[in-house]
Design a protein around this motif. Structure first.
Motif, PDB file in Angstrom:
ATOM      1  N   GLN A  90     -55.550  -6.617 -64.481  1.00  0.00           N
ATOM      2  CA  GLN A  90     -55.797  -6.091 -63.137  1.00  0.00           C
ATOM      3  C   GLN A  90     -55.380  -7.047 -62.025  1.00  0.00           C
ATOM      4  O   GLN A  90     -55.231  -6.631 -60.882  1.00  0.00           O
ATOM      5  N   ASP A  91     -55.190  -8.319 -62.364  1.00  0.00           N
ATOM      6  CA  ASP A  91     -54.940  -9.334 -61.338  1.00  0.00           C
ATOM      7  C   ASP A  91     -53.738 -10.206 -61.722  1.00  0.00           C
ATOM      8  O   ASP A  91     -53.870 -11.127 -62.530  1.00  0.00           O
ATOM      9  N   PRO A  92     -52.568  -9.922 -61.147  1.00  0.00           N
ATOM     10  CA  PRO A  92     -51.359 -10.683 -61.494  1.00  0.00           C
ATOM     11  C   PRO A  92     -51.486 -12.188 -61.234  1.00  0.00           C
ATOM     12  O   PRO A  92     -50.950 -12.993 -61.994  1.00  0.00           O
ATOM     13  N   ALA A  93     -52.217 -12.569 -60.202  1.00  0.00           N
ATOM     14  CA  ALA A  93     -52.389 -13.997 -59.912  1.00  0.00           C
ATOM     15  C   ALA A  93     -53.197 -14.668 -61.021  1.00  0.00           C
ATOM     16  O   ALA A  93     -52.886 -15.782 -61.453  1.00  0.00           O
ATOM     17  N   TYR A  94     -54.231 -13.984 -61.487  1.00  0.00           N
ATOM     18  CA  TYR A  94     -55.048 -14.518 -62.577  1.00  0.00           C
ATOM     19  C   TYR A  94     -54.227 -14.579 -63.866  1.00  0.00           C
ATOM     20  O   TYR A  94     -54.325 -15.528 -64.636  1.00  0.00           O
ATOM     21  N   GLN A  95     -53.402 -13.574 -64.059  1.00  0.00           N
ATOM     22  CA  GLN A  95     -52.517 -13.540 -65.222  1.00  0.00           C
ATOM     23  C   GLN A  95     -51.606 -14.774 -65.222  1.00  0.00           C
ATOM     24  O   GLN A  95     -51.449 -15.449 -66.241  1.00  0.00           O
ATOM     25  N   GLU A  96     -51.039 -15.071 -64.071  1.00  0.00           N
ATOM     26  CA  GLU A  96     -50.166 -16.241 -63.929  1.00  0.00           C
ATOM     27  C   GLU A  96     -50.945 -17.529 -64.190  1.00  0.00           C
ATOM     28  O   GLU A  96     -50.451 -18.447 -64.845  1.00  0.00           O
ATOM     29  N   GLN A  97     -52.164 -17.577 -63.688  1.00  0.00           N
ATOM     30  CA  GLN A  97     -53.023 -18.748 -63.901  1.00  0.00           C
ATOM     31  C   GLN A  97     -53.275 -18.965 -65.395  1.00  0.00           C
ATOM     32  O   GLN A  97     -53.211 -20.092 -65.887  1.00  0.00           O
TER      33      GLN A  97
END
Length: 104
Positions: A90-97
């Motif tokens: 749900q969260d691309p930024a978290y995915q990248e993290q």
């Protein structure tokens, strides 16, 4: 052309090439016009090849992205971090993290 590329930083070589081009200006202009004519003649083929290349690049990028996300999901599953799988979806930024955290 290869020879020229070997000497791109050589000032003396560049000066000599400049003299040659200036001395043969008309010939180089004719060659340039011929190149322009060839570009026009093959414009459709160039465009088609470019489009094919772009499509292939997109496909490769898509496959790479899917593979990366699959590795992330498998790693998170292996670590028992199922909540992170859902959050990353749900969260691309978290995915990248997570990708950085897990060195994927």
């Amino acid at each position: 052309m290869e020879e020229y590329q070997k000497h791109t930083k050589d000032k003396l070589y560049q000066s000599v090439m400049d003299i040659i081009v200036r001395a043969n200006h008309e010939m180089f202009e004719e060659a340039k016009e011929m190149c322009d004519a060839l570009r026009e003649l093959f414009a459709d083929e160039f465009k088609e090849n470019r489009q094919e290349g772009l499509q292939e690049g997109r496909q490769e990028g898509l496959q790479k992205g899917r593979s990366e996300i699959n590795r992330l999901i498998l790693k998170l599953s292996e670590l028992g971090r199922t909540d992170d799988i859902l959050k990353a979806a749900q969260d691309p930024a978290y995915q990248e993290q997570l990708l950085k955290e897990l060195h994927l």
